[in-house]
Scaffold this active site. Sequence first.
Site, PDB file in Angstrom:
ATOM      1  N   GLU A  65      23.669  33.936  41.876  1.00  0.00           N
ATOM      2  CA  GLU A  65      23.867  35.450  41.455  1.00  0.00           C
ATOM      3  C   GLU A  65      22.866  36.367  42.045  1.00  0.00           C
ATOM      4  O   GLU A  65      21.780  36.343  42.175  1.00  0.00           O
ATOM      5  CB  GLU A  65      23.595  35.236  39.811  1.00  0.00           C
ATOM      6  CG  GLU A  65      23.860  36.842  39.262  1.00  0.00           C
ATOM      7  CD  GLU A  65      23.698  36.898  37.712  1.00  0.00           C
ATOM      8  OE1 GLU A  65      24.158  37.860  37.298  1.00  0.00           O
ATOM      9  OE2 GLU A  65      23.156  36.168  37.198  1.00  0.00           O
ATOM     10  N   ASP A 120      24.366  45.715  37.288  1.00  0.00           N
ATOM     11  CA  ASP A 120      22.986  45.183  37.446  1.00  0.00           C
ATOM     12  C   ASP A 120      23.073  44.136  38.694  1.00  0.00           C
ATOM     13  O   ASP A 120      22.434  44.051  39.547  1.00  0.00           O
ATOM     14  CB  ASP A 120      22.305  44.613  36.219  1.00  0.00           C
ATOM     15  CG  ASP A 120      21.329  43.610  36.612  1.00  0.00           C
ATOM     16  OD1 ASP A 120      20.256  44.159  37.170  1.00  0.00           O
ATOM     17  OD2 ASP A 120      21.227  42.467  36.156  1.00  0.00           O
ATOM     18  N   TYR A 170      16.021  41.745  30.452  1.00  0.00           N
ATOM     19  CA  TYR A 170      15.012  42.272  31.201  1.00  0.00           C
ATOM     20  C   TYR A 170      13.705  42.665  30.378  1.00  0.00           C
ATOM     21  O   TYR A 170      13.388  44.037  30.708  1.00  0.00           O
ATOM     22  CB  TYR A 170      15.576  43.509  32.184  1.00  0.00           C
ATOM     23  CG  TYR A 170      16.420  42.955  32.969  1.00  0.00           C
ATOM     24  CD1 TYR A 170      16.028  42.608  34.410  1.00  0.00           C
ATOM     25  CD2 TYR A 170      17.969  42.830  32.964  1.00  0.00           C
ATOM     26  CE1 TYR A 170      16.521  41.988  35.533  1.00  0.00           C
ATOM     27  CE2 TYR A 170      18.543  42.389  34.021  1.00  0.00           C
ATOM     28  CZ  TYR A 170      18.182  41.833  35.179  1.00  0.00           C
ATOM     29  OH  TYR A 170      18.920  41.675  36.334  1.00  0.00           O
ATOM     30  N   ASP A 208      27.079  41.118  36.561  1.00  0.00           N
ATOM     31  CA  ASP A 208      27.632  41.170  35.092  1.00  0.00           C
ATOM     32  C   ASP A 208      28.055  42.451  35.235  1.00  0.00           C
ATOM     33  O   ASP A 208      27.888  43.315  36.405  1.00  0.00           O
ATOM     34  CB  ASP A 208      26.490  41.265  34.208  1.00  0.00           C
ATOM     35  CG  ASP A 208      25.020  41.915  34.496  1.00  0.00           C
ATOM     36  OD1 ASP A 208      25.298  43.254  34.748  1.00  0.00           O
ATOM     37  OD2 ASP A 208      24.293  41.189  34.669  1.00  0.00           O
TER      38      ASP A 208
END
Length: 501
Positions: free
Chosen positions: A484, A94, A245, A97
């Site tokens: 990120e 994703d 999410y 991660d």
Amino acid sequence: MQLQPPLLFHHFPYSSQMAPKIKATLLVLGLSLLLLLQEAVSVDYGSALTKSLLYFEAQRSGKLPSNQRVSWRGDSALKDGSDVEVDLVGGYYDAGDNVKFGFPLAFTVTMLSWSVIDFGSQLSAGKELDNALAAIKWGTDYFIKAHPQANILYGQVGDGDADHACWQRPEDMTTPRTSYKIDEQNPGSDLAGETAAAFAAASIAFSKSDSDYSSQLLDHAKQLFDFAKSHQGIYQNSIPQAHFYSSSGFQDELLWAAAWLFRATNDKTYSDYLSSSGNTGGTRTMFSWDDKYSGAQILISKLILEGKAPSDGNWGSFKNQGEQFICNVVQKGSKNVKKTNADALWWDSFNNLQYTTSALFLTLSYSDSLSSAKSSLNCPAGAISSDRLVSFARSQVDYILGKNPKGMSYMVGFGSSFPVKVHHRGASIVSIKQSSAQVTCQEGFNVWFNSQSPNPNVLEGAIVGGPDQGDNYTDSRSNFQQAEPATANSGPIVGVLARLA
């Protein structure tokens, strides 16, 4: 004979008290010149486009192909799905991660597909069409595996909480690879609807190059849309581990899927669903992996401009609401999107650029439809031409790529200055090709996450979360809000860069 001083100094009496003023003046002139030079340097959108697609190769999970270009990555997660005796190898990690979250991944694949549909000729001209199709197919091949039966869809592999407690590269991670699904007893209309949209959009993207594959994708799209309609529910209620999410609702995904299926089939089944919907969404504040209303509205608006859909009733509402969203994005609406001090679009302190890239995609996609229809966008602040929409989008992309107060590109690997301590497990740990020694869960934090050195691997093409509203950015692995990157950030930027290149 007494010599006269040069004319320049003859008329410019100098004293020591004037030194600070002269220095200040020279500093201002120097800064002005620097800004002028920065403006004069053109941005290489073609190079940025190439890198944006390379990023997806760095995110690949599974058995890597022989033509893999990101050489520091290796095979990983080759037993995914073994816990449920279903082959779930493949797909994409994703963000920073090592989890495969199906909900944002499906949105990413939808946007990659829309990039090919709307900007395929530009991708082809830049010799990136094959790479774009490969990026889509790496996702849809996985989704086909994840949809083994009409009313079963695997929506996640890996446990986000366990993954976030470790800092390991994907090639030798030891965290659980649990598989999670939705089915008739445990539905998820948002997850099924978004994956249906991804399948439908991808079927259009592959319609010219691989008709058999396109038909296969369309069959999956139809099945998942029916599943999403007939067994309704929010997916994180069925997959609690998807809380990273969480979906705010599923009506937008049903509209989004129906719009894509109508675009792919011209079938009255889907136009009837759209015309009879009791909720057209209203004017939204953002377009994202969670909120698809604006995307559906603009997709429908494009169909109206092309004469493929009526303009009355719900259709007119979709169009008006979608157009008002773009008006707000380009600062000509009644409730404009906020901006940073340096005029970059700003929504949120956590991964702001994901909203920017998706909004710019809609703006550029619609600008081309307006141009083809010889029309303009009617906003509360006045009519805007398609050329002005493109200019606005270009200025925002230029900010992302380095024309900002920090002079930093927020695309990793692009330009002379970019983030080097990106919050990303694989990039921040020595490549398994360089050292095959196991990196344990805590060792990853102690040796690599906490290191003050740049990441050993450059995650080329990644779009990080970006600066705050004051245009400030801290390049630190611990700063996951800004540092990120995520696939959902990059899905839309492919089309945006193709259009500007």
